[in-house]
Design an enzyme around this catalytic site. Structure first.
Site, PDB file in Angstrom:
ATOM      1  N   GLN A 204      17.543 -14.356 -91.403  1.00  0.00           N
ATOM      2  CA  GLN A 204      17.041 -14.392 -92.780  1.00  0.00           C
ATOM      3  C   GLN A 204      16.133 -13.215 -93.118  1.00  0.00           C
ATOM      4  OE1 GLN A 204      15.195 -18.348 -91.906  1.00  0.00           O
ATOM      5  NE2 GLN A 204      13.561 -17.632 -93.239  1.00  0.00           N
TER       6      GLN A 204
ATOM      7  N   ASN B  93       3.519 -20.045 -86.933  1.00  0.00           N
ATOM      8  CA  ASN B  93       2.334 -19.573 -87.659  1.00  0.00           C
ATOM      9  C   ASN B  93       1.867 -20.696 -88.606  1.00  0.00           C
ATOM     10  OD1 ASN B  93       1.317 -17.027 -89.953  1.00  0.00           O
ATOM     11  ND2 ASN B  93       0.428 -17.468 -87.983  1.00  0.00           N
ATOM     12  N   LEU B  94       1.721 -21.866 -88.009  1.00  0.00           N
ATOM     13  CA  LEU B  94       1.533 -23.093 -88.795  1.00  0.00           C
ATOM     14  C   LEU B  94       0.159 -23.138 -89.464  1.00  0.00           C
ATOM     15  CD1 LEU B  94       3.101 -25.656 -86.266  1.00  0.00           C
ATOM     16  CD2 LEU B  94       4.229 -24.374 -88.103  1.00  0.00           C
ATOM     17  N   HIS B  95       0.145 -23.724 -90.661  1.00  0.00           N
ATOM     18  CA  HIS B  95      -1.106 -23.876 -91.421  1.00  0.00           C
ATOM     19  C   HIS B  95      -1.087 -25.250 -92.093  1.00  0.00           C
ATOM     20  CE1 HIS B  95       1.422 -23.037 -94.839  1.00  0.00           C
ATOM     21  NE2 HIS B  95       1.701 -21.823 -94.390  1.00  0.00           N
TER      22      HIS B  95
ATOM     23  N   GLY C 133      -0.282 -26.282 -94.915  1.00  0.00           N
ATOM     24  CA  GLY C 133       0.948 -26.629 -95.645  1.00  0.00           C
ATOM     25  C   GLY C 133       1.970 -27.272 -94.711  1.00  0.00           C
ATOM     26  N   HIS C 134       2.158 -26.648 -93.525  1.00  0.00           N
ATOM     27  CA  HIS C 134       3.103 -27.224 -92.548  1.00  0.00           C
ATOM     28  C   HIS C 134       2.639 -28.601 -92.094  1.00  0.00           C
ATOM     29  CE1 HIS C 134       3.762 -22.777 -91.875  1.00  0.00           C
ATOM     30  NE2 HIS C 134       5.007 -23.197 -92.056  1.00  0.00           N
TER      31      HIS C 134
ATOM     32  N   LYS D  83       6.595 -25.240-102.174  1.00  0.00           N
ATOM     33  CA  LYS D  83       6.063 -23.916-102.501  1.00  0.00           C
ATOM     34  C   LYS D  83       7.221 -22.906-102.535  1.00  0.00           C
ATOM     35  CE  LYS D  83       3.945 -20.598-100.137  1.00  0.00           C
ATOM     36  NZ  LYS D  83       4.802 -19.546-100.622  1.00  0.00           N
TER      37      LYS D  83
ATOM     38  N   MET E 232       9.023 -21.562 -89.027  1.00  0.00           N
ATOM     39  CA  MET E 232       9.048 -20.314 -88.259  1.00  0.00           C
ATOM     40  C   MET E 232       7.706 -20.115 -87.558  1.00  0.00           C
ATOM     41  SD  MET E 232      11.522 -17.740 -90.272  1.00  0.00           S
ATOM     42  CE  MET E 232      10.329 -17.063 -91.383  1.00  0.00           C
TER      43      MET E 232
HETATM   44  O1  PAF Z   1      10.679 -21.907 -94.605  1.00  0.00           O
HETATM   45  C1  PAF Z   1      10.849 -21.454 -93.450  1.00  0.00           C
HETATM   46  O2  PAF Z   1       9.919 -21.338 -92.654  1.00  0.00           O
HETATM   47  C2  PAF Z   1      12.241 -21.008 -93.023  1.00  0.00           C
HETATM   48  O3  PAF Z   1      12.933 -20.419 -94.072  1.00  0.00           O
HETATM   49  C3  PAF Z   1      13.078 -22.140 -92.377  1.00  0.00           C
HETATM   50  C4  PAF Z   1      13.372 -23.242 -93.367  1.00  0.00           C
HETATM   51  C5  PAF Z   1      12.337 -22.689 -91.182  1.00  0.00           C
HETATM   52  C6  PAF Z   1      14.423 -21.583 -91.888  1.00  0.00           C
HETATM   53  O4  PAF Z   1      14.255 -20.595 -90.932  1.00  0.00           O
END
Ligand code: PAF
Length: 283
Positions: A61, A32-34, A36-37, A151, A30
């Site tokens: 969600q 806002n990468l850090h 962990g991503h 996580k 989603m």
């Molecule tokens: O973990 C997330 O960032 C979200 O739940 C995902 C898996 C991208 C689904 O929208």
């Protein structure tokens, strides 16, 4: 790095790579990468020829009281990080293409049992939103492997079970949690903590480790271990939602017969809910 916003465009890149016999790793995010991503992307890169990352703040969600509008959107920075790490393609889906008739009209993916407890109980409908969008993204991207951070251990299990239950042809990889030097799990939510809170938050992993040590040393009164951990956290000023020693597979409370365990915890500092877990293998 290539960018695609429409399904047609995305599929053209993927088809081209598949025609050339290249394998595809997919990391849905989603934004806002850090760090962990980045570790998920690196894992994907180590397992495949091409790596695709999607960025989509999935409205399905988020609950009615959750802040979809205010979820941090940092697209420029995210793209720079993906460029730097050598991701092949970023997919930026639009809500109008994923949910053309709106959220109410879309069929829903309900992953049985795993979604009722813990985060599922706290956020009704959350995992249905996650499973639905991930199934759609899998069908659009058709990756060989997809990497999820452990996580969010419950999410990782929900996606793995969906893949099993629907016989999806994608391998799900769970990536170990990235941590600060203090042990604090890397998370977008850490940005809401001030210095003192960040320092305090390290206690969560310490309590997880202490409890895991005791299980490894043969302690089997899980109930007592859980109560002690909750007391330790609450006395330090956390509001502990749950601290549960579970079967690592089905996430039911662990029995003394179980060999693969996971301890799931969510504890809040003021308004910030922090999730973490630790796995234990008793083989
Ligand atoms: O973990 C997330 O960032 C979200 O739940 C995902 C898996 C991208 C689904 O929208």
């Amino acid at each position: 790095m290539y960018q695609a916003t429409s399904i047609t465009e995305l599929r053209q890149y993927v088809q081209h790579w598949k025609d050339h016999g290249q394998s595809i790793a997919f990391i849905p995010t989603m934004g806002n990468l850090h760090a962990g991503h980045m570790s998920l992307i690196e894992k994907g890169q180590s397992l495949s020829d091409r790596t695709i990352c999607s960025i989509f703040v999935n409205p399905m969600q988020f609950g009615p009281n959750e802040d979809w509008d205010h979820y941090p959107r940092t697209l420029e920075k995210d793209i720079a990080l993906l460029e730097e790490i050598g991701c092949d393609l970023v997919y930026l889906p639009t809500a109008s293409e994923l949910y053309p008739e709106g959220l109410e009209q879309i069929s829903q993916v309900q992953v049985t049992d795993l979604t009722d407890h813990y985060e599922g109980a706290h956020r009704p409908g959350h995992f249905t939103g996650v499973a639905t969008v991930v199934l759609k993204l899998f069908n659009i991207v058709r990756p060989d492997v997809s990497v999820f951070g452990k996580k969010d251990y419950q999410q990782y299990r929900v996606i793995s079970k969906m893949v099993e239950d629907f016989n999806l042809d994608v391998q799900i990889i769970g990536q170990e949690t990235t941590r600060e030097a203090s042990g604090l799990a890397t998370s977008s939510r850490n940005q809401y903590l001030d210095d003192a809170q960040t320092k305090k938050a390290a206690l969560i992993y310490q309590v997880l480790q202490q409890t895991a040590d005791q299980v490894n040393q043969g302690e089997r009164d899980f109930e007592a271990l859980q109560l002690r951990a909750i007391k330790d956290l609450d006395e330090a000023g956390f509001k502990t939602d749950y601290f549960c020693i579970c079967n690592a597979d089905n996430l039911l409370p662990a029995t003394t017969e179980d060999r693969d365990l996971v301890i799931l915890v969510t504890a809040a500092i003021d308004q910030t809910r922090l999730l973490d877990n630790i796995e234990i293998s008793l083989w």
